[in-house]
Design an enzyme around this catalytic site. Structure first.
Site, mmCIF file in Angstrom:
data_model
loop_
_atom_site.group_PDB
_atom_site.id
_atom_site.type_symbol
_atom_site.label_atom_id
_atom_site.label_comp_id
_atom_site.label_asym_id
_atom_site.label_seq_id
_atom_site.Cartn_x
_atom_site.Cartn_y
_atom_site.Cartn_z
ATOM 1 N N ALA A 1 -56.835 -29.941 -109.242
ATOM 2 C CA ALA A 1 -56.247 -30.432 -107.992
ATOM 3 C C ALA A 1 -56.714 -31.845 -107.709
ATOM 4 O O ALA A 1 -57.760 -32.277 -108.185
ATOM 5 C CB ALA A 1 -56.622 -29.515 -106.835
ATOM 6 N N ASP A 2 -55.913 -32.553 -106.924
ATOM 7 C CA ASP A 2 -56.306 -33.872 -106.464
ATOM 8 C C ASP A 2 -55.709 -34.107 -105.086
ATOM 9 O O ASP A 2 -54.641 -33.584 -104.760
ATOM 10 C CB ASP A 2 -55.849 -34.974 -107.423
ATOM 11 C CG ASP A 2 -56.551 -36.281 -107.123
ATOM 12 O OD1 ASP A 2 -57.763 -36.360 -107.394
ATOM 13 O OD2 ASP A 2 -55.907 -37.196 -106.580
ATOM 14 N N THR A 3 -56.428 -34.894 -104.292
ATOM 15 C CA THR A 3 -56.019 -35.200 -102.934
ATOM 16 C C THR A 3 -56.204 -36.685 -102.673
ATOM 17 O O THR A 3 -57.207 -37.265 -103.092
ATOM 18 C CB THR A 3 -56.877 -34.407 -101.916
ATOM 19 O OG1 THR A 3 -56.718 -33.013 -102.178
ATOM 20 C CG2 THR A 3 -56.474 -34.702 -100.479
#
Length: 179
Positions: A48-50
């Protein structure tokens, strides 16, 4: 049992941000998941990345204390978007979902910005976390708060459910309490 042997493995990629927030989080979530998948046999890998986007500028993790302070000052009193992508990579399959949530910060006293930047900001997109003291900065959230935390868990659960990897029977055998 659903995923009885899970392990957190830090991806070995450069987290370079582009000018387009959605392209950035999708690319990085995929790169993280693929990097770990290539190093682990027979795995289901979640990456995941934000990023935070304010007035067209993409904010990732702060480089240092001064960068964190600058990011928090920029967000104070304003609306911004938080974009999170989650990728699942397994043998012969790849799944990607991207979500956006809008967040409005209240005005934040300078001494609180300084304190938070010095003690909490590192490793957090936009220099804050909704899951810690940073939640006090938030006046309003429009959308899924788990997007802001960095893991849209409902989307991930729905994917696992549709794959048949989670049902009421697997829930009963999940001794770790993950599902």
């Amino acid at each position: 049992m659903l995923f009885p042997n899970f392990e957190v493995i830090i991806p070995q990629i450069e987290e370079n941000h582009g000018k387009d927030a959605i392209e950035t989080v999708e690319r990085l979530a995929l790169l993280k998941a693929i990097d770990v998948f290539n190093r682990v046999e027979n795995a289901v890998v979640i990456g995941a990345d934000t990023v935070v986007e304010v007035e067209g500028t993409v904010l990732g993790k702060p480089k240092d204390h001064l960068d964190a302070k600058s990011q928090l000052e920029r967000l104070a009193g304003r609306w911004h978007s938080v974009h999170t992508s989650v990728a699942v990579v397994s043998q012969g399959e790849l799944w990607l979902k991207t979500r956006t949530t809008r967040v409005k910060f209240r005005e934040i006293p300078q001494e609180i910005i300084e304190y938070y930047a010095a003690n909490y900001s590192q490793g957090k997109a936009g220099s804050y976390g909704l899951q810690d003291f940073g939640a006090t900065f938030v006046e309003s959230v429009v959308g899924d708060p788990y997007v802001v935390i960095g893991m849209p868990i409902a989307d991930l659960w729905e994917y696992f459910y549709k794959k048949g990897w989670w049902n009421s029977e697997t829930k009963g055998t999940d001794v770790k309490g993950w599902f």
